[in-house]
Design an enzyme around this catalytic site. Structure first.
Site, PDB file in Angstrom:
ATOM      1  N   TYR A  47      -0.493   3.866  -1.450  1.00  0.00           N
ATOM      2  CA  TYR A  47       0.823   4.350  -1.030  1.00  0.00           C
ATOM      3  C   TYR A  47       1.414   5.293  -2.074  1.00  0.00           C
ATOM      4  O   TYR A  47       1.438   4.969  -3.265  1.00  0.00           O
ATOM      5  CB  TYR A  47       1.780   3.164  -0.811  1.00  0.00           C
ATOM      6  CG  TYR A  47       3.078   3.631  -0.196  1.00  0.00           C
ATOM      7  CD1 TYR A  47       3.105   4.061   1.126  1.00  0.00           C
ATOM      8  CD2 TYR A  47       4.249   3.693  -0.940  1.00  0.00           C
ATOM      9  CE1 TYR A  47       4.276   4.532   1.707  1.00  0.00           C
ATOM     10  CE2 TYR A  47       5.428   4.163  -0.370  1.00  0.00           C
ATOM     11  CZ  TYR A  47       5.437   4.584   0.956  1.00  0.00           C
ATOM     12  OH  TYR A  47       6.587   5.056   1.522  1.00  0.00           O
ATOM     13  N   ASN A  84       9.856   1.757  -2.948  1.00  0.00           N
ATOM     14  CA  ASN A  84      11.172   1.146  -3.103  1.00  0.00           C
ATOM     15  C   ASN A  84      11.076  -0.361  -2.793  1.00  0.00           C
ATOM     16  O   ASN A  84       9.990  -0.919  -2.619  1.00  0.00           O
ATOM     17  CB  ASN A  84      12.207   1.875  -2.242  1.00  0.00           C
ATOM     18  CG  ASN A  84      11.858   1.842  -0.759  1.00  0.00           C
ATOM     19  OD1 ASN A  84      11.073   1.007  -0.317  1.00  0.00           O
ATOM     20  ND2 ASN A  84      12.439   2.749   0.012  1.00  0.00           N
ATOM     21  N   GLU A 107       9.259  -3.179 -16.651  1.00  0.00           N
ATOM     22  CA  GLU A 107       8.169  -2.320 -16.195  1.00  0.00           C
ATOM     23  C   GLU A 107       7.791  -1.346 -17.316  1.00  0.00           C
ATOM     24  O   GLU A 107       6.630  -1.221 -17.689  1.00  0.00           O
ATOM     25  CB  GLU A 107       8.623  -1.540 -14.954  1.00  0.00           C
ATOM     26  CG  GLU A 107       7.556  -0.602 -14.443  1.00  0.00           C
ATOM     27  CD  GLU A 107       8.101   0.511 -13.549  1.00  0.00           C
ATOM     28  OE1 GLU A 107       9.329   0.651 -13.401  1.00  0.00           O
ATOM     29  OE2 GLU A 107       7.275   1.258 -13.016  1.00  0.00           O
ATOM     30  N   HIS A 108       8.789  -0.621 -17.833  1.00  0.00           N
ATOM     31  CA  HIS A 108       8.574   0.290 -18.962  1.00  0.00           C
ATOM     32  C   HIS A 108       9.407  -0.210 -20.129  1.00  0.00           C
ATOM     33  O   HIS A 108      10.619  -0.424 -19.964  1.00  0.00           O
ATOM     34  CB  HIS A 108       9.095   1.699 -18.668  1.00  0.00           C
ATOM     35  CG  HIS A 108       8.549   2.334 -17.434  1.00  0.00           C
ATOM     36  ND1 HIS A 108       9.283   2.483 -16.279  1.00  0.00           N
ATOM     37  CD2 HIS A 108       7.336   2.880 -17.185  1.00  0.00           C
ATOM     38  CE1 HIS A 108       8.548   3.102 -15.370  1.00  0.00           C
ATOM     39  NE2 HIS A 108       7.358   3.348 -15.891  1.00  0.00           N
ATOM     40  N   HIS A 161      15.445   7.749 -10.255  1.00  0.00           N
ATOM     41  CA  HIS A 161      14.500   7.382  -9.202  1.00  0.00           C
ATOM     42  C   HIS A 161      15.199   6.786  -7.979  1.00  0.00           C
ATOM     43  O   HIS A 161      14.760   6.993  -6.855  1.00  0.00           O
ATOM     44  CB  HIS A 161      13.516   6.314  -9.714  1.00  0.00           C
ATOM     45  CG  HIS A 161      12.376   6.864 -10.517  1.00  0.00           C
ATOM     46  ND1 HIS A 161      11.321   7.523  -9.948  1.00  0.00           N
ATOM     47  CD2 HIS A 161      12.123   6.831 -11.838  1.00  0.00           C
ATOM     48  CE1 HIS A 161      10.456   7.876 -10.890  1.00  0.00           C
ATOM     49  NE2 HIS A 161      10.920   7.472 -12.047  1.00  0.00           N
ATOM     50  N   GLN A 200      15.000   7.503 -15.780  1.00  0.00           N
ATOM     51  CA  GLN A 200      14.515   6.471 -14.870  1.00  0.00           C
ATOM     52  C   GLN A 200      15.562   6.121 -13.825  1.00  0.00           C
ATOM     53  O   GLN A 200      15.221   5.806 -12.679  1.00  0.00           O
ATOM     54  CB  GLN A 200      14.067   5.228 -15.653  1.00  0.00           C
ATOM     55  CG  GLN A 200      12.847   5.498 -16.527  1.00  0.00           C
ATOM     56  CD  GLN A 200      11.665   6.102 -15.758  1.00  0.00           C
ATOM     57  OE1 GLN A 200      11.159   5.520 -14.814  1.00  0.00           O
ATOM     58  NE2 GLN A 200      11.225   7.302 -16.160  1.00  0.00           N
ATOM     59  N   HIS A 210     -23.717 -34.357  -2.041  1.00  0.00           N
ATOM     60  CA  HIS A 210     -23.951 -33.313  -3.046  1.00  0.00           C
ATOM     61  C   HIS A 210     -25.138 -33.691  -3.942  1.00  0.00           C
ATOM     62  O   HIS A 210     -26.027 -32.885  -4.195  1.00  0.00           O
ATOM     63  CB  HIS A 210     -22.709 -33.099  -3.939  1.00  0.00           C
ATOM     64  CG  HIS A 210     -21.632 -32.289  -3.299  1.00  0.00           C
ATOM     65  ND1 HIS A 210     -20.974 -32.697  -2.170  1.00  0.00           N
ATOM     66  CD2 HIS A 210     -21.100 -31.099  -3.643  1.00  0.00           C
ATOM     67  CE1 HIS A 210     -20.074 -31.792  -1.844  1.00  0.00           C
ATOM     68  NE2 HIS A 210     -20.132 -30.802  -2.731  1.00  0.00           N
ATOM     69  N   ASP A 219       4.906   8.807 -16.912  1.00  0.00           N
ATOM     70  CA  ASP A 219       5.073   9.012 -15.467  1.00  0.00           C
ATOM     71  C   ASP A 219       4.079  10.042 -14.949  1.00  0.00           C
ATOM     72  O   ASP A 219       3.659   9.980 -13.794  1.00  0.00           O
ATOM     73  CB  ASP A 219       6.501   9.480 -15.150  1.00  0.00           C
ATOM     74  CG  ASP A 219       7.494   8.332 -15.140  1.00  0.00           C
ATOM     75  OD1 ASP A 219       7.047   7.177 -15.076  1.00  0.00           O
ATOM     76  OD2 ASP A 219       8.708   8.598 -15.202  1.00  0.00           O
ATOM     77  N   THR A 271      12.146   1.280 -10.139  1.00  0.00           N
ATOM     78  CA  THR A 271      11.716   1.391 -11.526  1.00  0.00           C
ATOM     79  C   THR A 271      12.700   0.763 -12.513  1.00  0.00           C
ATOM     80  O   THR A 271      13.892   0.619 -12.215  1.00  0.00           O
ATOM     81  CB  THR A 271      11.443   2.874 -11.846  1.00  0.00           C
ATOM     82  OG1 THR A 271      10.571   2.955 -12.940  1.00  0.00           O
ATOM     83  CG2 THR A 271      12.712   3.626 -12.151  1.00  0.00           C
TER      84      THR A 271
END
Ligand code: NAD
Length: 441
Positions: free
Chosen positions: A129, A225, A339-340, A273, A270, A432, A373, A248
């Site tokens: 995506y 998103n 995330e960052h 976004h 950021q 077994h 990025d 983000t």
């Protein structure tokens, strides 16, 4: 414009910290309730539902849900040479890093005639995506496709939302990036409906779709998103997914040596976004905090997407967090699991090595998130919403699975037979043990 949270002098447990730190009000859980009917509609009604949702969410009814080959070729022919050069450099660097990520097969001899091997096998087919709502992300095409190609995946399909002003096709730079990477299967489908199409496949509804518009995939990856992240959570298990890579987040751990102009610019970069994007500064320096807040007040109105940035910075997911010192700051950023994470402090590299939860860490003043990025070579599809506590960013590992291969000869099995029987009987699974004994009667 941005909230302050003062944690100085407060000793909080990891759980209390996680509850105190800023998070978006609309989370993946809430969005999941909204996207569940979309997934069901695509599963049962295929392309017909895809066209309806494109009309509702993207404002256009695509004639071709599967992008024709000539449209992909034309987009590359028309691509601005400077953008082409940028994408090619990104592809080159991302490929170098991802080629180095390929995991190694191994073989262990456990005794004479007893061997276990492990082979890494790429999944057969993937759905990738690339977002295209508020902004368009050809860079995400690069991140997804190069990682899957380096993993050895043979069948790759890309989806991105249809654009209103592009006759219902994805953005031309998305198509051009697909052409540069040799991807021929591209869909003008966005959001949760794209994730559902990949997970379940979709039957056609118009003659140009054919009977089967899209075959199901094994793994769906890519950022998006909150609706895309929620859809991935809902189809997990039907297919594999990478981490939830939703709106983000940037966290910056900075001390008084950081440049407030750089810090403010990185927070804004950021925030642009998504109104739900999170921008968090963690600092022991009250002076830096005040200087960054002042810069934000000056810079935000002048930036192109001022309204979106202002919404993101004023939202409950963004804050300036005051801490006692850098040790305290380290605890806070670990509890947040951004995330960052940028580290702009004295001794940034040493601090970076002590961080345990972050999607990616950007060290020092010359490695802003914008570098990652697009062009650092690292992957920009990274876990959000605290998922960095348990998952990694996109990479070759997202598209491979380990298969263990067991090879024992007669003597090697006989040596273990009594022990297998003893454990099997203890588990009350005597058949077994009998399966082993039968070989030595
Ligand atoms: P997008 O392609 O993710 O979303 C657009 C789609 O959202 C539309 O096609 C529509 O189907 C769907 N949608 C919109 N409103 C909806 C609603 N009310 N209900 C159901 N579905 C709805 O593009 P975008 O909106 O620009 O978002 C891109 C996102 O990707 C940003 O949040 C950005 O921060 C994020 N991102 C994350 C990473 C990461 O690795 N975490 C990387 C890059 C981008």
């Amino acid at each position: 414009m941005i909230t302050r949270i003062d944690l100085r002098g407060r000793s909080l447990s990891a759980r209390e910290l996680a509850e105190t730190l800023p998070r978006a009000e609309v989370g993946v859980e809430d969005a999941a309730h909204q996207v569940a009917p979309i997934i069901e509609a695509v599963r049962t009604r295929g392309a017909e539902a895809l066209r309806e949702y494109a009309e509702r969410f993207d404002g256009v009814r695509p004639e071709h849900l599967r992008v024709p080959a000539d449209a992909i070729a034309a987009a590359l022919a028309d691509l601005d040479p400077a953008v082409r050069a940028g994408l090619e450099e990104a592809i080159r660097r991302v490929r170098l890093v991802h080629a180095a990520q390929r995991p190694q097969d191994f073989s262990v001899e456990l005794g004479p005639g007893a061997r276990v091997r492990q082979r890494w096998v790429p999944v057969r087919r993937v759905g990738l995506y690339a977002p295209g709502g508020l902004a368009v992300y050809p860079s995400s095409v690069v991140m997804n496709v190069v990682a899957a190609q380096e993993a050895g995946v043979r069948s790759l399909a890309v989806a991105s939302p249809p654009q209103r002003d592009g006759a219902g096709l994805p953005h031309p730079t998305i198509l051009a990036a697909c052409a540069l990477l040799g991807v021929e299967e591209v869909y003008a489908v966005g959001g949760a409906q794209a994730v559902a199409m990949f997970a379940y496949g979709a039957a056609g509804s118009e003659p140009q779709d054919g009977d089967v518009l899209c075959e199901p995939v094994d793994v769906v990856t890519g950022p998006g998103n909150v609706f895309v992240a929620a859809a991935k959570r809902l189809v997990r298990g039907v297919v594999g997914i990478d981490a939830e890579a939703g709106p983000t987040e940037i966290a910056i751990l900075a001390d008084g040596t950081a440049d407030p102009g750089h810090v403010a610019a990185d927070l804004i970069s950021q925030a642009e976004h998504d109104p739900l994007a999170a921008a968090v500064l963690v600092t022991p320096s009250v002076e830096l905090a005040a200087a960054v807040e002042a810069r934000l007040t000056d810079l935000v109105p002048a930036t192109k997407h001022a309204q979106r940035v202002a919404q993101s910075l004023a939202g409950p997911q963004s804050a300036v967090v005051l801490v006692d010192d850098l040790e305290h700051g380290l605890q806070v950023v670990d509890a947040y699991g951004a995330e960052h994470l940028e580290i702009q402090t004295v001794g940034a590299s040493e601090l970076a090595d002590r961080v345990t939860s972050a999607g990616a860490i950007f060290v020092g003043p010359w490695a802003p998130v914008s570098l990652g990025d697009y062009m650092a070579g690292s992957n920009h599809v990274l876990p959000t919403g605290g998922c960095a506590h348990f998952s990694s960013g996109l990479g070759v590992h997202s598209y491979v699975k380990a298969v263990q291969v067991i090879e024992y000869d007669r003597d090697a099995l006989e040596e273990l037979a009594d022990r297998i029987v003893a454990v099997a009987n203890d588990e009350d699974l005597p058949a077994h043990g009998e399966a082993v004994r039968a070989r030595f009667l």
